[in-house]
Design an enzyme around this catalytic site. Structure first.
Site, PDB file in Angstrom:
ATOM      1  N   ARG A  81       8.353  14.942  -3.001  1.00  0.00           N
ATOM      2  CA  ARG A  81       7.663  13.863  -3.729  1.00  0.00           C
ATOM      3  C   ARG A  81       7.913  12.626  -3.055  1.00  0.00           C
ATOM      4  O   ARG A  81       6.850  11.616  -2.974  1.00  0.00           O
ATOM      5  CB  ARG A  81       8.348  13.618  -5.220  1.00  0.00           C
ATOM      6  CG  ARG A  81       7.750  14.354  -6.166  1.00  0.00           C
ATOM      7  CD  ARG A  81       8.781  14.558  -7.476  1.00  0.00           C
ATOM      8  NE  ARG A  81       9.223  13.367  -7.959  1.00  0.00           N
ATOM      9  CZ  ARG A  81       8.528  12.634  -8.844  1.00  0.00           C
ATOM     10  NH1 ARG A  81       7.399  13.099  -9.669  1.00  0.00           N
ATOM     11  NH2 ARG A  81       8.835  11.238  -9.304  1.00  0.00           N
ATOM     12  N   ARG A 107      17.531   2.887  -6.416  1.00  0.00           N
ATOM     13  CA  ARG A 107      17.346   3.949  -7.476  1.00  0.00           C
ATOM     14  C   ARG A 107      18.472   4.957  -7.235  1.00  0.00           C
ATOM     15  O   ARG A 107      19.187   5.335  -8.407  1.00  0.00           O
ATOM     16  CB  ARG A 107      15.927   4.767  -7.672  1.00  0.00           C
ATOM     17  CG  ARG A 107      14.947   3.708  -8.234  1.00  0.00           C
ATOM     18  CD  ARG A 107      13.653   4.680  -8.439  1.00  0.00           C
ATOM     19  NE  ARG A 107      13.296   5.728  -7.589  1.00  0.00           N
ATOM     20  CZ  ARG A 107      12.500   5.399  -6.564  1.00  0.00           C
ATOM     21  NH1 ARG A 107      11.930   4.137  -6.492  1.00  0.00           N
ATOM     22  NH2 ARG A 107      12.048   6.231  -5.672  1.00  0.00           N
ATOM     23  N   TYR A 126      16.553   0.136   9.986  1.00  0.00           N
ATOM     24  CA  TYR A 126      17.380  -0.755  11.203  1.00  0.00           C
ATOM     25  C   TYR A 126      16.281  -1.377  12.006  1.00  0.00           C
ATOM     26  O   TYR A 126      15.137  -1.291  11.895  1.00  0.00           O
ATOM     27  CB  TYR A 126      18.310   0.225  11.676  1.00  0.00           C
ATOM     28  CG  TYR A 126      19.331  -0.136  12.737  1.00  0.00           C
ATOM     29  CD1 TYR A 126      20.139  -1.403  12.356  1.00  0.00           C
ATOM     30  CD2 TYR A 126      19.330   0.285  13.898  1.00  0.00           C
ATOM     31  CE1 TYR A 126      21.068  -1.926  13.248  1.00  0.00           C
ATOM     32  CE2 TYR A 126      20.237   0.072  14.942  1.00  0.00           C
ATOM     33  CZ  TYR A 126      20.914  -1.132  14.694  1.00  0.00           C
ATOM     34  OH  TYR A 126      21.766  -1.406  15.535  1.00  0.00           O
ATOM     35  N   ARG A 170      22.693 -15.584  14.289  1.00  0.00           N
ATOM     36  CA  ARG A 170      21.892 -15.181  15.384  1.00  0.00           C
ATOM     37  C   ARG A 170      21.494 -13.689  15.021  1.00  0.00           C
ATOM     38  O   ARG A 170      22.212 -12.533  15.362  1.00  0.00           O
ATOM     39  CB  ARG A 170      22.482 -15.173  16.746  1.00  0.00           C
ATOM     40  CG  ARG A 170      21.681 -14.788  17.935  1.00  0.00           C
ATOM     41  CD  ARG A 170      21.476 -13.265  18.228  1.00  0.00           C
ATOM     42  NE  ARG A 170      22.495 -12.625  18.728  1.00  0.00           N
ATOM     43  CZ  ARG A 170      22.742 -11.295  18.324  1.00  0.00           C
ATOM     44  NH1 ARG A 170      21.885 -10.682  17.451  1.00  0.00           N
ATOM     45  NH2 ARG A 170      23.693 -10.565  18.893  1.00  0.00           N
ATOM     46  N   LYS A 182      23.095  -2.049   9.081  1.00  0.00           N
ATOM     47  CA  LYS A 182      24.238  -1.720   9.817  1.00  0.00           C
ATOM     48  C   LYS A 182      25.054  -0.536   8.932  1.00  0.00           C
ATOM     49  O   LYS A 182      25.497   0.506   9.464  1.00  0.00           O
ATOM     50  CB  LYS A 182      25.162  -2.467  10.074  1.00  0.00           C
ATOM     51  CG  LYS A 182      24.546  -3.503  11.193  1.00  0.00           C
ATOM     52  CD  LYS A 182      24.627  -2.991  12.723  1.00  0.00           C
ATOM     53  CE  LYS A 182      23.995  -3.896  13.533  1.00  0.00           C
ATOM     54  NZ  LYS A 182      23.882  -3.417  15.096  1.00  0.00           N
ATOM     55  N   GLU A 196      28.972  -9.110  12.692  1.00  0.00           N
ATOM     56  CA  GLU A 196      27.682  -8.903  13.333  1.00  0.00           C
ATOM     57  C   GLU A 196      27.108 -10.052  13.383  1.00  0.00           C
ATOM     58  O   GLU A 196      26.764 -10.765  12.449  1.00  0.00           O
ATOM     59  CB  GLU A 196      26.809  -7.788  12.153  1.00  0.00           C
ATOM     60  CG  GLU A 196      25.876  -7.376  12.635  1.00  0.00           C
ATOM     61  CD  GLU A 196      25.721  -6.487  13.865  1.00  0.00           C
ATOM     62  OE1 GLU A 196      26.661  -5.492  14.111  1.00  0.00           O
ATOM     63  OE2 GLU A 196      24.812  -6.699  14.735  1.00  0.00           O
ATOM     64  N   ASP A 197      26.112 -10.262  14.384  1.00  0.00           N
ATOM     65  CA  ASP A 197      25.173 -11.265  14.811  1.00  0.00           C
ATOM     66  C   ASP A 197      25.832 -12.590  14.435  1.00  0.00           C
ATOM     67  O   ASP A 197      25.042 -13.468  13.840  1.00  0.00           O
ATOM     68  CB  ASP A 197      23.987 -10.923  14.125  1.00  0.00           C
ATOM     69  CG  ASP A 197      23.221  -9.804  14.783  1.00  0.00           C
ATOM     70  OD1 ASP A 197      23.781  -9.059  15.482  1.00  0.00           O
ATOM     71  OD2 ASP A 197      22.230  -9.437  13.860  1.00  0.00           O
ATOM     72  N   ASP A 241      30.531  -6.097  16.994  1.00  0.00           N
ATOM     73  CA  ASP A 241      29.492  -5.162  17.232  1.00  0.00           C
ATOM     74  C   ASP A 241      28.718  -5.522  18.564  1.00  0.00           C
ATOM     75  O   ASP A 241      28.538  -4.740  19.272  1.00  0.00           O
ATOM     76  CB  ASP A 241      28.678  -4.800  16.086  1.00  0.00           C
ATOM     77  CG  ASP A 241      27.432  -3.629  16.358  1.00  0.00           C
ATOM     78  OD1 ASP A 241      27.957  -2.788  17.005  1.00  0.00           O
ATOM     79  OD2 ASP A 241      26.447  -3.913  15.916  1.00  0.00           O
ATOM     80  N   ASP A 242      28.203  -6.676  18.374  1.00  0.00           N
ATOM     81  CA  ASP A 242      27.427  -7.247  19.596  1.00  0.00           C
ATOM     82  C   ASP A 242      27.923  -7.437  20.710  1.00  0.00           C
ATOM     83  O   ASP A 242      27.614  -6.879  21.826  1.00  0.00           O
ATOM     84  CB  ASP A 242      26.681  -8.599  19.127  1.00  0.00           C
ATOM     85  CG  ASP A 242      26.130  -8.604  17.929  1.00  0.00           C
ATOM     86  OD1 ASP A 242      24.946  -7.888  17.824  1.00  0.00           O
ATOM     87  OD2 ASP A 242      26.499  -9.093  16.808  1.00  0.00           O
ATOM     88  N   ALA A 267      23.240 -14.407  29.153  1.00  0.00           N
ATOM     89  CA  ALA A 267      24.710 -14.502  29.309  1.00  0.00           C
ATOM     90  C   ALA A 267      25.301 -14.938  27.878  1.00  0.00           C
ATOM     91  O   ALA A 267      26.323 -15.821  27.999  1.00  0.00           O
ATOM     92  CB  ALA A 267      25.011 -15.701  30.120  1.00  0.00           C
ATOM     93  N   ALA A 290      26.227 -10.773  23.582  1.00  0.00           N
ATOM     94  CA  ALA A 290      26.246  -9.211  23.842  1.00  0.00           C
ATOM     95  C   ALA A 290      26.120  -8.883  25.636  1.00  0.00           C
ATOM     96  O   ALA A 290      26.936  -8.138  26.185  1.00  0.00           O
ATOM     97  CB  ALA A 290      24.719  -8.964  23.571  1.00  0.00           C
ATOM     98  N   ASN A 323      16.556  -7.085  20.989  1.00  0.00           N
ATOM     99  CA  ASN A 323      15.944  -6.740  19.843  1.00  0.00           C
ATOM    100  C   ASN A 323      15.454  -8.003  19.036  1.00  0.00           C
ATOM    101  O   ASN A 323      15.704  -8.964  19.104  1.00  0.00           O
ATOM    102  CB  ASN A 323      16.828  -5.948  18.808  1.00  0.00           C
ATOM    103  CG  ASN A 323      17.390  -4.459  19.264  1.00  0.00           C
ATOM    104  OD1 ASN A 323      16.577  -3.826  19.675  1.00  0.00           O
ATOM    105  ND2 ASN A 323      18.677  -4.617  19.570  1.00  0.00           N
ATOM    106  N   ASN A 346      20.830   1.286  22.109  1.00  0.00           N
ATOM    107  CA  ASN A 346      21.118   0.480  20.837  1.00  0.00           C
ATOM    108  C   ASN A 346      22.603   0.996  20.284  1.00  0.00           C
ATOM    109  O   ASN A 346      22.937   2.014  20.378  1.00  0.00           O
ATOM    110  CB  ASN A 346      20.124   0.761  19.731  1.00  0.00           C
ATOM    111  CG  ASN A 346      20.334  -0.312  18.772  1.00  0.00           C
ATOM    112  OD1 ASN A 346      21.355  -0.265  17.868  1.00  0.00           O
ATOM    113  ND2 ASN A 346      19.640  -1.249  18.524  1.00  0.00           N
TER     114      ASN A 346
END
Ligand SMILES: NC(=O)C1=CN([C@@H]2O[C@H](COP(=O)(O)OP(=O)(O)OC[C@H]3O[C@@H](n4cnc5c(N)ncnc54)[C@H](O)[C@@H]3O)[C@@H](O)[C@H]2O)C=CC1
Ligand SMILES: CC(=O)C(=O)O
Ligand SMILES: [Mg+2]
Length: 627
Positions: free
Chosen positions: A96, A135, A156, A209, A227, A298-299, A321-322, A358, A361, A468, A512
């Site tokens: 469904r 839900r 993502y 960022r 993430k 993150e970011d 992570d970056d 530079a 990341a 990205n 990625n």
């Protein structure tokens, strides 16, 4: 009173349970029992304990099964009359939902591009999945896991970029935790408002960022959510044990601040001591309540990403992570590209790498590639000689008139030539790199001229536009293949379609950090490693190429298949725990026992802890009673 009435109704209905079997029982029997093996009391260990009842249960996405609640669950959990009578299996529910998911493709133009650089159909699909997640999380993760290559770009990057840009307009229901600068002094108490007593992973952003989309303030929460969706789908963290967090310290994004619909703080970003004090307070609050959780930063923008990592990495199980996940990903991609050419890891030392961007990341990637060269036998100083790093002001040399941070400075070219500030095309022409990496988040920097030079100077140029989301990538696959005569080994931050070139299909790979962070965090969490070292990151990077199928290497694919993401995360987690063990960082006795037994035992230990999105019974049944 209503509750008491419902209970009475329920108990009288229980007596009629057996009579109901012709109506309900057969369906449920097929769903949950192998014919002839009804639930026994011993099955009670497999029953999830739920305290909610009735409408509260239906409105809790962690427990809700919708039309798939069994007869006895409906009766014992006060659901009768609150659902249509027909029982649907999870398979039917999936069918469904997938109809809904596929529905718009025929009539929504795939060409209409939104502000986030994705199509309106991406947005529509994102909404279908978002509503499902709100839900019924079990069904959401079942579908996400079973359709990972198709749906990762929806929950993502790139679509999550659009969701972050528009988070303030899309906001309907809370998800995760919201802290802001005005909560100073209150955070340790606030964190207790989160309903879960156990949290295994936290992703925190300050929204400064987001992908290559800049400062999005509170809207950045969307990336923490995206993430963690991958933590669950790709690595099997339990959805009730992940916590997305945003720390809103203001924003310099005046477009958002001027928007009456914006729901974040209308103030300039905090900086300096004030900023660090508030981050310290939040990290203290989160890690006091959840001392065993992996904390993923993150970011965060360049000014804070590395300083925060340095501030906490010795004290908490955390990583950026970056900086770190991306670094391991890029190393894995270059190793994959070497494998495509039949070369081994030692050939890394012979690569000439031009990297544009530079920032956090880019410098994480440069440093990890240099460490890879060190591991493969040359000195770190020699390795530095293989890099040419550019930022918004061009090639970085020791003659750069403005101040550079410590890491960037170590990669500045030590040359007397007058090449400071050289453009990308000039550097590529002069240096003839074998590898081109983009992490600037500034769009099409790999121009036709740059790409053509890469093709002229290399039999197999390695082109990695890793920014990205899609419209911020340095080039796309088609541009890379056209300019290099179809010879590029190509991997991009957001997914790119395969390219049709002179009658053949050329595959594109996706570079990625999602191939690293879920398994990295899983290994660190299950191993209770307390820290994430460079060697653990390198182990993650080195594990990935071995997951690429030989037939995929033949097709120039440099990362493992996304449809195997669970297996990939398992292998990464194993590599991480094994390396942590070598360094004496494994704090979990169970992990130690598995490690000391065999690889199979270690894999079994990890798998056993990976969440499977299936409906578990919420009530137990007496012997012989069928559902
Ligand atoms: N594929 C992946 O797994 C990952 C991709 N990224 C992407 O990398 C990009 C950069 O992220 P961060 O390093 O954290 O950002 P950042 O803000 O820390 O650094 C950006 C760098 O790019 C440079 N830059 C900006 N415009 C430029 C231009 N026109 N020409 C040359 N250089 C320019 C800046 O000077 C700075 O050095 C983003 O698009 C992000 O989405 C980040 C992490 C992981
Ligand atoms: C993938 C990722 O972490 C980024 O683009 O920031
Ligand atoms: Mg990121």
């Amino acid at each position: 009173m209503a509750r008491i009435m419902r209970r009475i109704a329920s108990s009288s209905l229980v007596r009629r349970q057996i009579e109901d079997l012709p109506l309900f029982g057969l369906h449920a029997f097929r769903e949950f029992c192998t014919p002839g093996t009804p639930y026994k009391p011993t099955d009670i260990t497999e029953v999830d304990i739920v305290r909610k009842r009735g409408i509260d249960l239906l409105h809790d996405p962690l427990w809700n099964k919708g039309t798939a609640f069994s007869v006895s669950e409906r009766e014992r959990l006060e659901l009768r009359g609150l659902l249509p009578k027909k029982l649907l299996s999870m398979e039917t529910q999936v069918q469904r939902l997938m109809e809904d998911y596929e529905y718009g493709r025929d009539y929504i133009s795939a060409d209409h591009i939104t502000d986030g650089g994705v199509t309106r159909d991406h947005v529509r699909r994102w909404k279908v999945l978002q509503e499902l997640q709100d839900r019924n999380e079990t069904l959401f993760y079942r579908i996400l896991l079973d359709n990972f290559p198709e749906m990762a770009p929806i929950v993502y990057t790139p679509t999550v970029g659009w969701a972050c840009l528009n988070y303030h307009k899309l906001y309907r229901r809370p998800r995760g935790m919201y802290f802001d600068a005005t909560d100073k002094g209150e955070m340790a108490a606030m964190v207790w408002n989160w309903p879960a007593n156990e949290v295994d992973a936290i992703v925190i952003t300050d929204g400064s960022r987001i992908l290559g989309l800049g400062d999005l303030g509170l809207n950045g929460l969307g990336i923490s959510i995206g993430k963690l969706d991958l933590y669950v789908a790709a690595a099997g963290f339990h959805p009730s044990k992940v916590l997305p967090v945003v720390l809103d310290v203001g924003t310099q994004n005046m477009g958002l601040r001027d928007d009456p619909l914006y729901i974040g703080l209308d103030q300039d970003r905090l900086n300096g001591d004030e900023y660090y004090e508030i981050v310290d307070e939040l990290v203290r609050a989160l890690t006091s309540r959840y001392p065993n959780a992996v904390l993923q930063f993150e970011d965060f923008n360049m000014a804070h990403a590395l300083p925060l990592l340095e501030r906490y990495r010795e004290h908490h199980l955390c990583f950026n992570d970056d900086v770190q996940g991306t670094a391991a990903t890029a190393v894995a991609g270059v190793y994959g590209a070497l494998a495509v050419q039949g070369k081994d890891f030692s050939e890394l030392t012979k690569q000439r790498i031009v990297l544009i961007g530079a920032g956090s990341a880019g410098m994480g990637v440069a440093r990890m590639l240099a460490l890879g060269m060190l591991k493969q036998g040359i000195s770190y100083e020699e390795a530095l000689g293989n890099f040419w790093v550019l930022d918004a002001d061009g090639l970085i040399t020791i003659k750069r008139p403005t101040a550079l941070n410590h890491t960037v400075k170590s990669f500045a070219r030590k040359t007397q030539e007058d090449v400071e500030g050289e453009t990308l095309v000039e550097t590529v022409r002069r240096v003839k790199p074998t590898v081109l990496v983009g992490l600037a988040g500034a769009g099409k920097l790999f121009t036709e001229e740059v790409l053509t030079l890469m093709g002229q100077n290399n039999e197999r140029p390695i082109i990695m536009p890793m920014s990205n989301p899609t419209h911020k990538m340095e080039c796309n696959a088609e541009e890379a293949q056209k300019a290099t005569g179809g010879r590029a080994i190509f991997a991009s931050g957001s997914p790119c379609a395969d390219v049709q070139y002179e009658g053949r299909t050329i595959k594109s790979s996706q570079a990625n950090n999602m191939v690293v962070f879920p398994g990295l965090a899983l290994g660190a969490h299950l191993g209770a490693t307390g820290t994430i070292t460079d060697k653990m990151l390198m182990a993650a990077a080195e594990a990935l190429p071995s997951c690429i199928l030989p037939e995929d290497l033949e097709l120039d694919i440099v990362y493992p298949r996304l449809c195997d993401i669970r297996d990939v995360s398992l292998k990464v987690a194993m590599a991480v725990i094994k390396q942590a063990h070598e360094e004496g960082h494994v704090g979990s006795d169970k992990a130690l026992k598995a490690l000391e037994t065999s690889d199979e035992e270690l894999a079994a230990f990890i798998k056993e802890h990976m969440y499977e999105p299936v409906y578990k019974p919420l009530v137990s049944l007496p012997v012989g009673v069928l559902e």
